[in-house]
Scaffold this motif. Structure first.
Motif, PDB file in Angstrom:
ATOM      1  N   ASN A   1       0.816  -1.221   0.000  1.00  0.00           N
ATOM      2  CA  ASN A   1       0.000   0.000   0.000  1.00  0.00           C
ATOM      3  C   ASN A   1       0.851   1.273   0.000  1.00  0.00           C
ATOM      4  O   ASN A   1       0.345   2.348   0.213  1.00  0.00           O
ATOM      5  CB  ASN A   1      -0.975   0.002   1.190  1.00  0.00           C
TER       6      ASN A   1
ATOM      7  N   TYR B   1       6.717  -6.126   8.296  1.00  0.00           N
ATOM      8  CA  TYR B   1       6.301  -4.740   8.118  1.00  0.00           C
ATOM      9  C   TYR B   1       6.238  -4.126   9.502  1.00  0.00           C
ATOM     10  O   TYR B   1       5.405  -4.513  10.313  1.00  0.00           O
ATOM     11  CB  TYR B   1       4.931  -4.671   7.430  1.00  0.00           C
TER      12      TYR B   1
ATOM     13  N   VAL C   1       0.590  -6.145   2.887  1.00  0.00           N
ATOM     14  CA  VAL C   1       0.099  -5.729   4.215  1.00  0.00           C
ATOM     15  C   VAL C   1      -1.225  -6.414   4.583  1.00  0.00           C
ATOM     16  O   VAL C   1      -1.548  -6.543   5.769  1.00  0.00           O
ATOM     17  CB  VAL C   1      -0.072  -4.183   4.343  1.00  0.00           C
TER      18      VAL C   1
ATOM     19  N   LEU D   1      -0.816  -9.282   7.058  1.00  0.00           N
ATOM     20  CA  LEU D   1      -0.332  -9.060   8.427  1.00  0.00           C
ATOM     21  C   LEU D   1      -1.123  -9.904   9.422  1.00  0.00           C
ATOM     22  O   LEU D   1      -0.592 -10.385  10.419  1.00  0.00           O
ATOM     23  CB  LEU D   1      -0.440  -7.579   8.801  1.00  0.00           C
TER      24      LEU D   1
HETATM   25  C1  LIG Z   1      -0.505   0.398   4.896  1.00  0.00           C
HETATM   26  O1  LIG Z   1      -1.066  -0.619   5.721  1.00  0.00           O
HETATM   27  C2  LIG Z   1      -0.630  -0.598   7.055  1.00  0.00           C
HETATM   28  C3  LIG Z   1      -1.185  -1.801   7.759  1.00  0.00           C
HETATM   29  O2  LIG Z   1      -2.549  -1.916   7.541  1.00  0.00           O
HETATM   30  C4  LIG Z   1      -1.046   0.709   7.712  1.00  0.00           C
HETATM   31  O3  LIG Z   1      -0.597   0.744   9.039  1.00  0.00           O
HETATM   32  C5  LIG Z   1      -0.472   1.859   6.941  1.00  0.00           C
HETATM   33  O4  LIG Z   1      -0.930   3.054   7.450  1.00  0.00           O
HETATM   34  C6  LIG Z   1      -0.845   1.760   5.459  1.00  0.00           C
HETATM   35  N1  LIG Z   1      -0.142   2.760   4.697  1.00  0.00           N
HETATM   36  C7  LIG Z   1      -0.752   3.528   3.821  1.00  0.00           C
HETATM   37  C8  LIG Z   1       0.099   4.498   3.105  1.00  0.00           C
HETATM   38  O5  LIG Z   1      -1.946   3.401   3.577  1.00  0.00           O
END
Ligand SMILES: *[C@@H]1O[C@H](CO)[C@@H](O)[C@H](O)[C@H]1NC(C)=O
Ligand SMILES: *[C@@H]1O[C@H](CO)[C@@H](O)[C@H](O)[C@H]1NC(C)=O
Length: 403
Positions: free
Chosen positions: A132, A154, A239, A242
């Motif tokens: 993401n 992550y 992600v 997770l």
């Molecule tokens: C990507 O996913 C993680 C885990 O769900 C989250 O903590 C994070 O804020 C997300 N990053 C973005 C840029 O959306």
């Protein structure tokens, strides 16, 4: 004189059929018969001889069965020392992801761990690899000197590669690398998987160098990454997975669309139901090679054949059998044997010295492969039953099915 003759006869006694009455003490009986005609004495000798032969056969078969069991399928049996005791285990404990495994001895564990990538990996915790993230800086994994195995994280939490096409410009690169195939199961060991790079609406525009993957106990994977075929390509960390790092041991991480993942209780092997119970509705005299228990009371799974008297294991697993009889005739030995794959494995033995009857029930539990053959043989003696007595019986159940 007579005792001498007996000794000679016994050594020669490997002929004739059917075991007949015998006594506990030959010498005593013979002394008692001293004043009786020679013919009576000889008859007694013959009787004893046959009885001994029966015993000899039984012992021989017992020994054969034991020898055969020891020689049986070395692939299935592993012996290991545990605290000075020899433990014989059937099959591999690793037959099923779904089963909790016993804790191994420390020594064995460390031996197994040596060289196992599940315990020797590099932590790859780079937030920019997340599916993401869209960063301005594009990374290229071709510039990395990959060595050995890696586990993806992550921000300190374990996760896995995506099994789906990831939109371009994600994972901190131009063309995100995703796993073109499913992650392996634990019993698959180390597998090789293709890796694809998404570019210009083609999910596998870049067919990158294949990598190796292994599933480890505790719901995580290790990857043996290699230099991708070109730039800018980078391995993705999904992600959405997770959640998988939080699955319990008795759960597995599943997804239908490869986008949404969840922990699901591991499916138990839906065990096939096998139960049978049959009886022979009459008397059995002397040697009966295979008892055809024709009166079938239970036959769930239809693994017992009443016409042949044979039970055929329809699946691999642990089975329990029992067989019973009522022996009755003075001075006679009655031996019924359970025969598994032509090995005589368990005997129901009775020897009655006074006019009486003896009921006997024998049980046996074993690991069987699919197609294994089990039946009962009467080696000698006499078993009593009538149409309603249910005294000569044979039955069994599948306790646990195995893969
Ligand atoms: C990507 O996913 C993680 C885990 O769900 C989250 O903590 C994070 O804020 C997300 N990053 C973005 C840029 O959306
Ligand atoms: C799964 O394991 C947890 C402990 O890790 C336990 O509390 C739970 O009862 C188990 N569930 C089942 C269905 O076995």
């Amino acid at each position: 004189m007579v005792v001498f003759a007996l000794a000679v006869l016994v050594t020669l006694s490997s002929y004739a059929a059917g075991c007949s009455p015998g006594t506990n003490s030959t010498e005593l009986q013979l002394r008692r018969m001293e004043h009786q005609p020679v013919t009576a004495q000889l008859a007694a000798v013959f009787q004893e001889m046959e009885s001994l032969r029966c015993e000899q056969t039984t012992l021989q078969q017992q020994q054969n069965a034991l020898t055969q069991i020891h020689q049986m399928s070395p692939r299935w049996t592993t012996e290991r020392e545990v605290a000075g005791t020899h433990v014989l285990t059937y099959g591999s404990h690793d037959h099923d992801d779904d089963e909790e495994e016993e804790e191994e001895e420390d020594e064995e564990k460390s031996l197994r761990r040596r060289g196992d990538p599940c315990f020797h990996y590099t932590v790859l915790d780079q937030a920019w690899r997340a599916t993401n993230t869209t960063s301005k800086f594009k990374m290229c994994d071709r510039n990395v000197k990959w060595k050995g195995w890696y586990r993806m994280y992550y921000k300190g939490q374990s996760l896995q590669m995506p099994e789906r096409c990831v939109p371009v410009n994600k994972c901190g690169t131009h063309s995100p690398l995703w796993l073109a195939g499913t992650h392996p199961r634990r019993r698959d060991g180390i597998v090789t998987r293709n890796v694809c790079g998404h570019w210009k609406k083609r999910c596998c525009a870049f067919r990158s160098t294949p990598i190796k993957v292994k599933k480890c106990r505790g719901n995580y994977y290790v990857y043996q990454f290699t230099q991708p075929s070109s730039c800018y390509l980078a391995y993705c960390a999904d992600v959405n997975t997770l959640v998988c790092g939080r699955c319990r041991r008795n759960q597995s991480c599943v997804s239908r669309d490869k986008i949404n993942w969840r922990c699901k209780r591991k499916k138990r092997l839906s065990s096939k139901k096998i139960h049978f119970f049959a009886s022979f509705p009459g008397n059995l005299m002397g040697k009966v090679n295979r008892i055809k228990y024709s009166k079938v009371l239970v036959n769930v799974g239809r693994a017992y054949n009443r016409r042949t008297g044979v039970f055929k294991a329809p699946v691999k697993g642990i089975y329990q059998f029992f067989f019973s009889t009522v022996a009755g005739r003075r001075g006679q030995k009655t031996d019924l044997w359970l025969v598994v794959n032509n090995y005589w494995v368990a005997v129901s033995h009775s020897h009655i010295s006074r006019p009486s009857t003896v009921s006997s029930l024998s049980t046996y539990m074993t690991f069987l492969r699919r197609g294994a053959i089990v039946y009962v043989t009467q080696n000698c003696g006499q078993s009593w039953a009538n149409a309603a007595s249910t005294t000569i019986t044979f039955g069994g159940s599948l306790l646990v099915q195995m893969r």
